[in-house]
Scaffold this motif. Structure first.
Motif, PDB file in Angstrom:
ATOM      1  N   VAL A  39      27.253  14.959  67.759  1.00  0.00           N
ATOM      2  CA  VAL A  39      27.218  16.046  66.691  1.00  0.00           C
ATOM      3  C   VAL A  39      28.003  17.146  67.176  1.00  0.00           C
ATOM      4  O   VAL A  39      27.817  17.731  68.188  1.00  0.00           O
ATOM      5  CB  VAL A  39      25.599  16.296  66.623  1.00  0.00           C
ATOM      6  N   ASN A  40      28.783  17.596  66.265  1.00  0.00           N
ATOM      7  CA  ASN A  40      29.479  18.595  66.479  1.00  0.00           C
ATOM      8  C   ASN A  40      29.179  19.831  65.416  1.00  0.00           C
ATOM      9  O   ASN A  40      28.483  19.549  64.534  1.00  0.00           O
ATOM     10  CB  ASN A  40      31.150  18.516  66.495  1.00  0.00           C
ATOM     11  N   MET A  41      29.808  21.060  65.632  1.00  0.00           N
ATOM     12  CA  MET A  41      29.290  22.265  64.704  1.00  0.00           C
ATOM     13  C   MET A  41      29.795  22.029  63.301  1.00  0.00           C
ATOM     14  O   MET A  41      28.931  22.470  62.360  1.00  0.00           O
ATOM     15  CB  MET A  41      29.830  23.524  65.129  1.00  0.00           C
ATOM     16  N   ASP A  42      30.947  21.268  63.033  1.00  0.00           N
ATOM     17  CA  ASP A  42      31.487  21.123  61.766  1.00  0.00           C
ATOM     18  C   ASP A  42      30.234  20.079  60.976  1.00  0.00           C
ATOM     19  O   ASP A  42      30.016  20.503  59.786  1.00  0.00           O
ATOM     20  CB  ASP A  42      32.815  20.276  61.782  1.00  0.00           C
ATOM     21  N   MET A  43      29.781  19.237  61.365  1.00  0.00           N
ATOM     22  CA  MET A  43      28.766  18.151  60.953  1.00  0.00           C
ATOM     23  C   MET A  43      27.375  19.041  60.528  1.00  0.00           C
ATOM     24  O   MET A  43      26.914  18.886  59.562  1.00  0.00           O
ATOM     25  CB  MET A  43      28.398  17.028  61.976  1.00  0.00           C
ATOM     26  N   LEU A  44      27.019  19.862  61.455  1.00  0.00           N
ATOM     27  CA  LEU A  44      25.957  20.808  61.057  1.00  0.00           C
ATOM     28  C   LEU A  44      25.791  21.610  59.946  1.00  0.00           C
ATOM     29  O   LEU A  44      25.118  21.918  59.226  1.00  0.00           O
ATOM     30  CB  LEU A  44      25.476  21.658  62.230  1.00  0.00           C
ATOM     31  N   MET A  45      27.316  22.136  59.769  1.00  0.00           N
ATOM     32  CA  MET A  45      27.433  23.002  58.658  1.00  0.00           C
ATOM     33  C   MET A  45      27.725  22.168  57.280  1.00  0.00           C
ATOM     34  O   MET A  45      27.283  22.499  56.142  1.00  0.00           O
ATOM     35  CB  MET A  45      28.616  23.957  58.716  1.00  0.00           C
ATOM     36  N   LEU A  46      28.365  20.965  57.412  1.00  0.00           N
ATOM     37  CA  LEU A  46      28.465  20.069  56.516  1.00  0.00           C
ATOM     38  C   LEU A  46      27.162  19.567  55.703  1.00  0.00           C
ATOM     39  O   LEU A  46      27.170  19.129  54.538  1.00  0.00           O
ATOM     40  CB  LEU A  46      29.206  18.786  56.790  1.00  0.00           C
ATOM     41  N   MET A  47      26.153  19.418  56.615  1.00  0.00           N
ATOM     42  CA  MET A  47      24.968  18.475  56.225  1.00  0.00           C
ATOM     43  C   MET A  47      24.161  19.514  55.088  1.00  0.00           C
ATOM     44  O   MET A  47      23.510  18.768  54.301  1.00  0.00           O
ATOM     45  CB  MET A  47      23.928  18.482  57.405  1.00  0.00           C
ATOM     46  N   ALA A  52      24.883  12.603  52.718  1.00  0.00           N
ATOM     47  CA  ALA A  52      24.829  11.456  53.661  1.00  0.00           C
ATOM     48  C   ALA A  52      24.965  11.851  55.291  1.00  0.00           C
ATOM     49  O   ALA A  52      24.359  11.453  56.147  1.00  0.00           O
ATOM     50  CB  ALA A  52      26.340  10.716  53.462  1.00  0.00           C
ATOM     51  N   VAL A  53      25.533  13.073  55.372  1.00  0.00           N
ATOM     52  CA  VAL A  53      25.547  13.647  56.885  1.00  0.00           C
ATOM     53  C   VAL A  53      24.124  14.083  57.237  1.00  0.00           C
ATOM     54  O   VAL A  53      23.986  13.663  58.282  1.00  0.00           O
ATOM     55  CB  VAL A  53      26.474  15.182  56.795  1.00  0.00           C
ATOM     56  N   PRO A 164      36.350  10.921  61.378  1.00  0.00           N
ATOM     57  CA  PRO A 164      35.832  12.304  61.135  1.00  0.00           C
ATOM     58  C   PRO A 164      34.749  12.365  60.075  1.00  0.00           C
ATOM     59  O   PRO A 164      34.669  11.426  59.431  1.00  0.00           O
ATOM     60  CB  PRO A 164      37.158  13.024  60.602  1.00  0.00           C
ATOM     61  N   SER A 165      34.281  13.274  60.311  1.00  0.00           N
ATOM     62  CA  SER A 165      32.918  13.839  59.291  1.00  0.00           C
ATOM     63  C   SER A 165      33.607  14.318  58.072  1.00  0.00           C
ATOM     64  O   SER A 165      34.538  15.087  58.242  1.00  0.00           O
ATOM     65  CB  SER A 165      31.755  14.548  59.779  1.00  0.00           C
ATOM     66  N   PRO A 166      33.087  14.012  56.892  1.00  0.00           N
ATOM     67  CA  PRO A 166      31.703  13.139  56.446  1.00  0.00           C
ATOM     68  C   PRO A 166      32.151  11.562  56.326  1.00  0.00           C
ATOM     69  O   PRO A 166      31.089  10.956  56.106  1.00  0.00           O
ATOM     70  CB  PRO A 166      31.408  13.863  55.227  1.00  0.00           C
ATOM     71  N   GLU A 167      33.380  11.064  56.520  1.00  0.00           N
ATOM     72  CA  GLU A 167      33.604   9.762  56.411  1.00  0.00           C
ATOM     73  C   GLU A 167      32.672   8.924  57.208  1.00  0.00           C
ATOM     74  O   GLU A 167      32.402   7.703  56.733  1.00  0.00           O
ATOM     75  CB  GLU A 167      35.226   9.630  56.439  1.00  0.00           C
ATOM     76  N   GLN A 168      32.740   9.335  58.406  1.00  0.00           N
ATOM     77  CA  GLN A 168      31.926   8.617  59.538  1.00  0.00           C
ATOM     78  C   GLN A 168      30.370   8.401  58.895  1.00  0.00           C
ATOM     79  O   GLN A 168      29.990   7.073  58.931  1.00  0.00           O
ATOM     80  CB  GLN A 168      31.891   9.050  60.783  1.00  0.00           C
ATOM     81  N   GLU A 169      29.958   9.328  58.572  1.00  0.00           N
ATOM     82  CA  GLU A 169      28.217   9.388  57.989  1.00  0.00           C
ATOM     83  C   GLU A 169      28.142   8.671  56.767  1.00  0.00           C
ATOM     84  O   GLU A 169      27.399   7.780  56.240  1.00  0.00           O
ATOM     85  CB  GLU A 169      27.938  10.877  58.043  1.00  0.00           C
TER      86      GLU A 169
END
Length: 225
Positions: A39-47, A52-53, A164-169
């Motif tokens: 989990v990186n900071m980009d993911m936390l803001m994307l969610m 899906a994230v 990369p997120s969000p493709e991975q999630e």
């Protein structure tokens, strides 16, 4: 040390590398399908804008904090955890165990070039790691069924994702019930595993941490109204 950290309603694991590795090795002995996401900071803001994230971070069994700035943003930093995160100790220890236990790996990435580079890096750093196959999302046209079928045809022990997120999630949430493997390890964008000049890296991390702090403050304000 706090073992769980609440980030905008998501409970992130904050176990030591050793504790997490022990949990995973115990689980993998039951021959089920298990999941890990860095989990990186980009993911936390994307969610906040990508369901899906958020769903992935809520449902995966192990979340691995990939940036020390996440701990800074919530005031939960410690020397041990900062050192483990900044040196990517979990990835190193996990790959060493995969290599030592002769687990087969299937690698997926976003582009053919990035997937090739990831494979070359793994072969250089972990020469005994058995890579059973690789696939890049850019090669599939409109559907990922071909990639899922390719993964399942090799029945790997570990699916190693550098998407990369969000493709991975999205890939995980849409296909987790179809995948024949023992472990999903979502490493994510490899840029978080690389370090440049120390000063520039420190500035970038500070900026990203401040952005996350602002994001979390906004979440708390909305929740309390």
């Amino acid at each position: 040390m706090i073992k769980k950290i609440d980030i905008a309603g998501i409970a992130l694991d904050n176990y030591t590398v050793r504790e997490t590795i022990m949990q995973i090795e115990k689980q993998m002995s039951d021959h089920g399908f298990h999941t890990i996401e860095e989990v990186n900071m980009d993911m936390l803001m994307l969610m906040e804008t990508d369901e899906a994230v958020r769903q992935a971070l809520t449902t995966v069994e192990h979340t691995i904090i990939a940036e020390a700035g996440i701990l800074d943003a919530v005031g939960a930093g410690s020397y041990q955890r900062r050192h483990e995160i900044e040196h990517h100790d979990f990835f190193y220890e996990m790959m060493k165990r995969i290599e030592r236990n002769h687990k087969t790996v299937f690698l997926i990435g976003d582009t053919e070039e990035n997937t090739r580079k990831a494979k070359e890096d793994l072969e250089e750093q972990y020469p005994k790691c058995v890579i059973g196959g690789t696939e890049a999302l850019e090669t599939c046209q409109g559907t990922v069924d071909a990639i899922v079928n390719e993964i399942n045809s090799t029945t790997p022990d570990v699916i190693l994702s550098f998407l990369p997120s969000p493709e991975q999630e999205h890939f995980l949430m849409e296909n987790k019930d179809k995948l024949s493997a023992g472990l999903w390890y979502g490493v994510g964008d490899r840029k978080h595993h690389k370090s440049g000049k120390r000063l520039m890296e420190g500035l970038r991390r500070l900026i990203r941490t401040r952005r996350l702090e602002k994001h979390l403050n906004s979440y708390e304000q909305e929740k309390n109204h």
